[in-house]
Design a protein around this motif. Structure first.
Motif, mmCIF file in Angstrom:
data_model
loop_
_atom_site.group_PDB
_atom_site.id
_atom_site.type_symbol
_atom_site.label_atom_id
_atom_site.label_comp_id
_atom_site.label_asym_id
_atom_site.label_seq_id
_atom_site.Cartn_x
_atom_site.Cartn_y
_atom_site.Cartn_z
ATOM 1 N N ALA A 35 0.850 -1.199 0.000
ATOM 2 C CA ALA A 35 0.000 0.000 0.000
ATOM 3 C C ALA A 35 0.880 1.241 0.000
ATOM 4 N N ASN A 36 0.450 2.264 -0.730
ATOM 5 C CA ASN A 36 1.182 3.531 -0.656
ATOM 6 C C ASN A 36 0.291 4.630 -0.096
ATOM 7 N N SER A 37 -0.844 4.232 0.454
ATOM 8 C CA SER A 37 -1.805 5.183 1.031
ATOM 9 C C SER A 37 -1.618 5.284 2.542
ATOM 10 N N PHE A 38 -0.420 5.553 2.983
ATOM 11 C CA PHE A 38 -0.081 5.603 4.404
ATOM 12 C C PHE A 38 0.150 7.053 4.817
ATOM 13 N N ASN A 39 -0.286 7.399 6.027
ATOM 14 C CA ASN A 39 -0.146 8.774 6.483
ATOM 15 C C ASN A 39 -0.097 8.841 8.001
ATOM 16 N N SER A 40 0.655 9.799 8.521
ATOM 17 C CA SER A 40 0.618 10.049 9.965
ATOM 18 C C SER A 40 -0.643 10.849 10.264
ATOM 19 N N VAL A 41 -1.189 10.671 11.468
ATOM 20 C CA VAL A 41 -2.412 11.362 11.858
ATOM 21 C C VAL A 41 -2.185 12.209 13.102
ATOM 22 N N SER A 42 -1.565 11.619 14.128
ATOM 23 C CA SER A 42 -1.464 12.290 15.417
ATOM 24 C C SER A 42 -0.208 11.834 16.153
ATOM 25 N N LEU A 43 0.390 12.759 16.907
ATOM 26 C CA LEU A 43 1.525 12.409 17.764
ATOM 27 C C LEU A 43 1.069 12.029 19.166
ATOM 28 N N ASP A 44 -0.068 12.592 19.623
ATOM 29 C CA ASP A 44 -0.547 12.321 20.969
ATOM 30 C C ASP A 44 -2.062 12.184 20.966
ATOM 31 N N PRO A 45 -2.598 10.975 20.915
ATOM 32 C CA PRO A 45 -1.854 9.715 20.928
ATOM 33 C C PRO A 45 -1.241 9.456 19.552
ATOM 34 N N PRO A 46 -0.209 8.599 19.490
ATOM 35 C CA PRO A 46 0.431 8.306 18.200
ATOM 36 C C PRO A 46 -0.509 7.487 17.313
ATOM 37 N N MET A 47 -0.902 8.057 16.164
ATOM 38 C CA MET A 47 -1.849 7.381 15.273
ATOM 39 C C MET A 47 -1.421 7.533 13.819
ATOM 40 N N VAL A 48 -1.705 6.503 13.028
ATOM 41 C CA VAL A 48 -1.450 6.501 11.587
ATOM 42 C C VAL A 48 -2.686 5.966 10.873
ATOM 43 N N LEU A 49 -2.733 6.187 9.560
ATOM 44 C CA LEU A 49 -3.824 5.621 8.772
ATOM 45 C C LEU A 49 -3.308 5.092 7.449
ATOM 46 N N TRP A 50 -4.095 4.223 6.840
ATOM 47 C CA TRP A 50 -3.843 3.718 5.500
ATOM 48 C C TRP A 50 -5.196 3.329 4.927
ATOM 49 N N SER A 51 -5.258 3.140 3.615
ATOM 50 C CA SER A 51 -6.548 2.786 3.016
ATOM 51 C C SER A 51 -6.415 1.582 2.101
ATOM 52 N N LEU A 52 -7.568 0.919 1.901
ATOM 53 C CA LEU A 52 -7.624 -0.318 1.130
ATOM 54 C C LEU A 52 -8.890 -0.318 0.283
ATOM 55 N N SER A 53 -8.774 -0.726 -0.961
ATOM 56 C CA SER A 53 -9.918 -0.788 -1.868
ATOM 57 C C SER A 53 -11.031 -1.664 -1.291
ATOM 58 N N LEU A 54 -12.256 -1.231 -1.473
ATOM 59 C CA LEU A 54 -13.405 -2.024 -1.031
ATOM 60 C C LEU A 54 -13.539 -3.308 -1.836
ATOM 61 N N HIS A 55 -12.798 -3.419 -2.935
ATOM 62 C CA HIS A 55 -12.836 -4.621 -3.771
ATOM 63 C C HIS A 55 -11.721 -5.608 -3.430
ATOM 64 N N SER A 56 -10.860 -5.251 -2.482
ATOM 65 C CA SER A 56 -9.742 -6.123 -2.118
ATOM 66 C C SER A 56 -10.240 -7.394 -1.435
ATOM 67 N N GLY A 57 -9.664 -8.519 -1.820
ATOM 68 C CA GLY A 57 -9.991 -9.786 -1.171
ATOM 69 C C GLY A 57 -9.533 -9.833 0.279
ATOM 70 N N SER A 58 -8.596 -8.980 0.654
ATOM 71 C CA SER A 58 -8.082 -8.932 2.031
ATOM 72 C C SER A 58 -8.926 -8.046 2.946
ATOM 73 N N LEU A 59 -9.874 -7.307 2.389
ATOM 74 C CA LEU A 59 -10.647 -6.357 3.175
ATOM 75 C C LEU A 59 -11.334 -6.994 4.387
ATOM 76 N N PRO A 60 -12.027 -8.140 4.249
ATOM 77 C CA PRO A 60 -12.690 -8.712 5.426
ATOM 78 C C PRO A 60 -11.714 -9.038 6.567
ATOM 79 N N VAL A 61 -10.512 -9.494 6.226
ATOM 80 C CA VAL A 61 -9.529 -9.831 7.255
ATOM 81 C C VAL A 61 -9.098 -8.586 8.017
ATOM 82 N N PHE A 62 -8.802 -7.496 7.301
ATOM 83 C CA PHE A 62 -8.375 -6.267 7.968
ATOM 84 C C PHE A 62 -9.518 -5.635 8.760
ATOM 85 N N ARG A 63 -10.752 -5.804 8.288
ATOM 86 C CA ARG A 63 -11.889 -5.273 9.049
ATOM 87 C C ARG A 63 -12.042 -5.971 10.396
#
Length: 196
Positions: A35-63
């Motif tokens: 994935a190249n859809s990665f981003n920092s969100v917050s330092l306190d608390p430390p949080m990051v995000l990324w995104s995944l296509s709704l058509h991905s076969g891996s989506l149910p596992v990550f959910r």
């Protein structure tokens, strides 16, 4: 109406890092994807995000995942990126799938790794956006793999005096660093190009 291909090309103008996100399925099987859809969100608390296509076969596992890890790939890990970008194969075949502290499979050789506790999921158009709280991270002294306009690349840092000496473009003198004949020729060529 947007032309989807033109929109995608315009988005490709933004240079991104390349990551592999990993987790474990309910059956304990390691799951991962590029994935190249990665981003920092917050330092306190430390949080990051990324995104995944709704058509991905891996989506149910990550959910369903309670934790996942984002591996920022090093410049020499393009083959690993390609491997995890291909659907329909066991991406961990032949790899040691030991877990990091958060419980997600570890990919060796990364530039940085963020182990996360899954916190929130949002739907954004045709993608699911996963937000995680970082519970463990590690950084290594390695150049990252980057992606731009549909191609892999590397970070090019500004050259130092040592770099110029190594390339034969400058030499040390009693007054400091001076351009060599080759360095002067290159400088003149660059100045001519800049005036066009």
């Amino acid at each position: 109406m947007f032309d989807p291909q033109a929109f995608r090309s315009a988005l490709g103008s933004f240079v991104t890092g390349v990551t592999i996100v990993t987790t474990r399925g309910e059956d304990g099987r390691p799951i991962g994807l590029t994935a190249n859809s990665f981003n920092s969100v917050s330092l306190d608390p430390p949080m990051v995000l990324w995104s995944l296509s709704l058509h991905s076969g891996s989506l149910p596992v990550f959910r369903e995942a309670k934790s996942w890890a984002v591996h920022v790939l090093a410049a020499d890990q393009q083959p690993m990126s390609d491997r995890f970008a291909r659907p329909g194969q066991d991406k961990f075949d032949g790899l040691d799938a030991a877990d990091g502290p958060e419980g997600a499979p570890l990919i060796e050789g990364y530039a940085a790794r963020f182990g996360c506790r899954a916190r929130f999921e949002y739907e954004g158009g045709d993608h699911a956006i996963f937000l995680g709280e970082v519970v463990d991270f590690e950084r290594r002294d390695a150049e990252p793999l980057i992606y731009h306009s549909g191609s892999y690349g590397r970070v090019m840092r500004s050259p130092t005096g040592e770099d110029l000496e190594h390339e034969g473009l400058a030499e040390k003198t009693s007054g400091g660093l001076a351009l060599t004949e080759r360095g002067r020729e290159l400088m003149e060529a660059l100045q001519r190009l800049s005036k066009r």
